[in-house]
Scaffold this active site. Structure first.
Site, PDB file in Angstrom:
ATOM      1  N   GLY A  66      33.318  94.127  60.859  1.00  0.00           N
ATOM      2  CA  GLY A  66      34.402  94.040  61.645  1.00  0.00           C
ATOM      3  C   GLY A  66      35.452  94.775  60.126  1.00  0.00           C
ATOM      4  N   HIS A  67      34.598  93.982  58.811  1.00  0.00           N
ATOM      5  CA  HIS A  67      36.072  94.226  57.896  1.00  0.00           C
ATOM      6  C   HIS A  67      35.464  96.093  57.097  1.00  0.00           C
ATOM      7  CE1 HIS A  67      35.373  90.067  57.464  1.00  0.00           C
ATOM      8  NE2 HIS A  67      37.302  90.454  57.833  1.00  0.00           N
TER       9      HIS A  67
END
Length: 288
Positions: free
Chosen positions: A44-45
Site C-alpha cells: 500500500g505504501h
C-alpha cells in the site's frame, strides 16, 4: 546522512539535510512528490511511492512513528520500527527522511488542529489522533515543501482532515489520494495486519465484502443509509467481526447522512479482532 547502497536510497535524518536536498531540487527545476509514512512499509505504501514517481521528478518518503497521534493506552511501543527493511523495499533514487522525535518536536509546544472534521468517525474513540496527524503533517510539509503529497484512501478521514488543512493553511502543494491497495480476498493492506492470527486473518475480509454489497445496492438504486449500512453489518456478522461503527458520511463535513445525494458519500467503519483495530471504507457516488 546515510546511504543504502543495495537500494541506492539516500537517508536523511535532520531538517537541515532535507532543506539542503530540497533546495537542490529547486535549483534543478525538479518537482518533488512526498509520501508520509510511519514505516513498516507494505505494498500500500509502495503504491503511493509509485504514484509519486509517475508524477514527480523526485520522491521523498518520511519514516517517522509519530508519538503525538497515540494515546497513552495505544500501541506506540508495539508499533513496528523497521527502517533498514523499509529502505530496502524502496525503489532506486528514493530519498528517505527518518528523523528522531527530538528533531521533529524540539519544543513540544506547537500543535495544529482541524476542528469539526477531527471529532467525527475515528475521532469519537480517538480524540487525540487527528491533532497529532495534523501537527506532524504540517511540520513535514514545512520541512519538505513538496509540490505534491500522496495519501492512501484507506485512511479516508485523514485525507479529509488533511485536505482541509492544506486549504486552510494555504500550503502550496497539491494533495493526491490514491485508491486502497488490497489483498486478493479484499482485505485492505495495513501495517496492523501483522498482529492478526491466522484465524482472524481469514475472517477479516468480511467487512470489505459488506462494503462491496453496499456498493452493489447503491448501483441498483438504493440510497438509504440504513439499507447500505445494514449490508455491511450483515456481512460483518457472518465473519463474527466485533464492529465499532459503520457510518455513511457526507464527504465534505463527515456528518452522517440519511441518503446518498448528488455529493456522494463515504461508507466507512472500524472493527476489532482481539487487540487489533482495523478500518476500511469505500466512496459512493463520487471520487476524491
Amino acid at each position: 546522512m546515510s546511504n543504502d547502497t543495495a537500494a541506492n536510497v539516500l537517508v536523511l535524518h535532520t531538517v537541515h539535510q532535507v532543506r539542503q536536498w530540497r533546495e537542490q531540487q529547486r535549483v534543478e527545476g525538479k518537482t518533488v512528490g512526498f509520501v508520509a509514512t510511519m514505516g513498516a512499509l507494505h505494498e500500500g505504501h509502495l503504491s503511493l511511492v509509485q504514484a509519486a514517481a509517475a508524477q514527480c521528478s523526485s520522491v521523498i518518503v518520511s519514516i517517522f512513528v509519530n508519538p503525538t497521534q497515540f494515546a497513552p493506552h495505544e500501541d506506540l511501543d508495539k508499533y513496528p520500527r523497521t527502517l533498514s527493511d523499509d529502505v530496502r523495499k524502496l525503489p532506486d533514487g528514493t530519498v528517505v527522511f527518518a528523523p528522531s522525535v527530538a528533531e521533529m518536536y524540539p519544543r513540544k509546544q506547537a500543535f495544529v488542529e482541524v476542528l469539526g472534521l477531527s471529532e467525527m468517525l475515528e475521532g469519537v474513540t480517538r480524540p487525540h489522533f487527528f491533532r497529532g496527524v495534523a501537527t506532524v503533517v504540517s511540520r513535514l510539509f514545512n520541512i519538505v515543501e513538496p509540490n505534491y503529497a500522496f495519501f492512501g484512501q484507506k485512511d479516508i478521514q485523514q485525507c479529509c482532515v488533511l485536505r482541509a488543512l492544506v486549504e486552510d493553511m494555504h500550503f502550496n502543494l497539491k494533495m493526491v489520494v490514491v485508491p486502497t491497495e488490497r489483498y486478493e480476498d479484499g482485505l485492505a493492506l495495513s501495517s496492523r495486519n501483522v498482529y492478526l492470527t491466522a484465524e482472524q486473518r481469514a475472517r477479516a475480509p468480511a467487512f470489505y465484502r459488506g462494503l462491496c454489497r453496499a456498493q452493489q445496492l447503491f448501483e441498483s438504486g438504493v440510497v438509504d443509509r440504513k439499507a447500505l449500512t445494514d449490508a455491511v453489518k450483515d456481512e460483518a456478522a457472518k465473519g463474527d467481526l466485533d464492529l465499532e461503527y459503520v457510518c455513511l458520511s457526507n464527504p465534505n463535513d463527515l456528518k452522517e447522512v440519511d441518503v446518498v445525494d448528488s455529493q456522494g458519500a463515504i461508507l466507512s467503519g472500524a472493527w476489532r479482532m482481539g487487540t487489533t483495530r482495523l478500518i476500511d471504507n469505500i466512496l459512493i457516488g463520487f471520487e476524491f
